[in-house]
Scaffold this motif. Sequence first.
Motif, mmCIF file in Angstrom:
data_model
loop_
_atom_site.group_PDB
_atom_site.id
_atom_site.type_symbol
_atom_site.label_atom_id
_atom_site.label_comp_id
_atom_site.label_asym_id
_atom_site.label_seq_id
_atom_site.Cartn_x
_atom_site.Cartn_y
_atom_site.Cartn_z
ATOM 1 N N GLU A 109 48.949 -25.773 13.071
ATOM 2 C CA GLU A 109 48.520 -25.246 14.363
ATOM 3 C C GLU A 109 48.771 -23.749 14.353
ATOM 4 O OE1 GLU A 109 49.701 -27.419 18.189
ATOM 5 O OE2 GLU A 109 51.148 -28.140 16.708
ATOM 6 N N GLY A 110 47.891 -23.002 14.984
ATOM 7 C CA GLY A 110 48.082 -21.561 15.082
ATOM 8 C C GLY A 110 47.583 -20.773 13.884
ATOM 9 N N ASP A 111 47.180 -21.469 12.817
ATOM 10 C CA ASP A 111 46.603 -20.747 11.684
ATOM 11 C C ASP A 111 45.218 -20.236 12.065
ATOM 12 O OD1 ASP A 111 48.721 -20.932 9.944
ATOM 13 O OD2 ASP A 111 47.936 -22.661 8.862
ATOM 14 N N ILE A 112 44.846 -19.126 11.487
ATOM 15 C CA ILE A 112 43.524 -18.542 11.692
ATOM 16 C C ILE A 112 42.763 -18.733 10.389
ATOM 17 C CG2 ILE A 112 42.237 -16.446 12.227
ATOM 18 C CD1 ILE A 112 44.874 -15.448 13.599
ATOM 19 N N ILE A 113 41.574 -19.341 10.483
ATOM 20 C CA ILE A 113 40.815 -19.650 9.269
ATOM 21 C C ILE A 113 39.431 -19.022 9.309
ATOM 22 C CG2 ILE A 113 42.050 -21.821 8.855
ATOM 23 C CD1 ILE A 113 39.606 -23.314 9.952
ATOM 24 N N GLU A 114 38.870 -18.876 8.117
ATOM 25 C CA GLU A 114 37.465 -18.522 7.941
ATOM 26 C C GLU A 114 36.765 -19.765 7.429
ATOM 27 O OE1 GLU A 114 37.613 -13.935 6.350
ATOM 28 O OE2 GLU A 114 37.689 -15.527 4.872
ATOM 29 N N SER A 115 35.497 -19.908 7.743
ATOM 30 C CA SER A 115 34.687 -21.014 7.242
ATOM 31 C C SER A 115 33.813 -20.496 6.100
ATOM 32 C CB SER A 115 33.815 -21.572 8.364
ATOM 33 O OG SER A 115 32.975 -22.594 7.868
ATOM 34 N N HIS A 116 34.011 -21.039 4.908
ATOM 35 C CA HIS A 116 33.266 -20.634 3.724
ATOM 36 C C HIS A 116 32.276 -21.718 3.321
ATOM 37 C CE1 HIS A 116 35.951 -17.257 2.216
ATOM 38 N NE2 HIS A 116 36.560 -17.683 3.295
ATOM 39 N N VAL A 117 31.218 -21.337 2.664
ATOM 40 C CA VAL A 117 30.302 -22.292 2.052
ATOM 41 C C VAL A 117 30.444 -22.144 0.552
ATOM 42 C CG1 VAL A 117 28.640 -22.346 3.936
ATOM 43 C CG2 VAL A 117 28.358 -20.668 2.137
ATOM 44 N N THR A 118 29.893 -23.086 -0.208
ATOM 45 C CA THR A 118 29.939 -23.014 -1.658
ATOM 46 C C THR A 118 29.425 -21.651 -2.108
ATOM 47 O OG1 THR A 118 29.540 -25.383 -1.752
ATOM 48 C CG2 THR A 118 29.209 -24.139 -3.778
ATOM 49 N N GLY A 119 30.161 -21.028 -2.985
ATOM 50 C CA GLY A 119 29.798 -19.696 -3.443
ATOM 51 C C GLY A 119 30.602 -18.615 -2.756
ATOM 52 N N GLY A 120 31.416 -18.991 -1.754
ATOM 53 C CA GLY A 120 32.318 -18.047 -1.114
ATOM 54 C C GLY A 120 31.776 -17.306 0.086
ATOM 55 N N GLN A 121 30.511 -17.523 0.459
ATOM 56 C CA GLN A 121 29.952 -16.843 1.625
ATOM 57 C C GLN A 121 30.700 -17.283 2.880
ATOM 58 O OE1 GLN A 121 25.848 -17.736 2.428
ATOM 59 N NE2 GLN A 121 25.763 -16.420 4.213
ATOM 60 N N ILE A 122 31.036 -16.322 3.751
ATOM 61 C CA ILE A 122 31.737 -16.616 4.997
ATOM 62 C C ILE A 122 30.718 -16.930 6.089
ATOM 63 C CG2 ILE A 122 33.289 -15.727 6.771
ATOM 64 C CD1 ILE A 122 34.499 -13.921 4.572
ATOM 65 N N LEU A 123 30.807 -18.143 6.651
ATOM 66 C CA LEU A 123 29.922 -18.548 7.751
ATOM 67 C C LEU A 123 30.470 -18.105 9.095
ATOM 68 C CD1 LEU A 123 28.850 -22.194 6.898
ATOM 69 C CD2 LEU A 123 27.462 -20.143 6.830
ATOM 70 N N ALA A 124 31.720 -18.381 9.319
ATOM 71 C CA ALA A 124 32.376 -18.024 10.575
ATOM 72 C C ALA A 124 33.799 -17.617 10.244
ATOM 73 C CB ALA A 124 32.376 -19.215 11.538
ATOM 74 N N GLN A 125 34.332 -16.728 11.028
ATOM 75 C CA GLN A 125 35.694 -16.287 10.758
ATOM 76 C C GLN A 125 36.519 -16.263 12.030
ATOM 77 O OE1 GLN A 125 35.472 -12.440 9.005
ATOM 78 N NE2 GLN A 125 34.065 -11.651 10.513
#
Length: 136
Positions: free
Chosen positions: A61-77
Amino acid sequence: MERYRLWCKNNNEWEKDNVWIGLNGCLMTLRHGIPYPLSADTHILQRSSGKNDISGQEIFEGDIIESHVTGGQILAQNMIVQYGAYNAWCPVDKEDMENVGFYVSASGLPDMPLGPTEDYAKVIGNIFENPDLIRN
């Protein structure tokens, strides 16, 4: 067995000792081998989601994450991992339904279940050590 981490408000750092919840619901730790109660006024308990991110780091809880797709592209941060009640769209019933559990929230996005984090999530910080990562 549930795992926890504990933020000490007074010292602005993670409590280094083992933490558990006593039978009476009290936060406890060991100090010099003796059980010691902790106060919610001075400490914030965060539970583990039981999941890891794409690099194997445990997510709390409380962690901040980025959403990656295959290949490392960031979808949402800058999505914040939370635990509690939230609404999520159910495609079968075609309506929002209340759920309880781990979810992520982010500015401009609907709350979403945490999902298979080892496939997409990268922990980039947490709300205590990196408040500048939280976008309003």
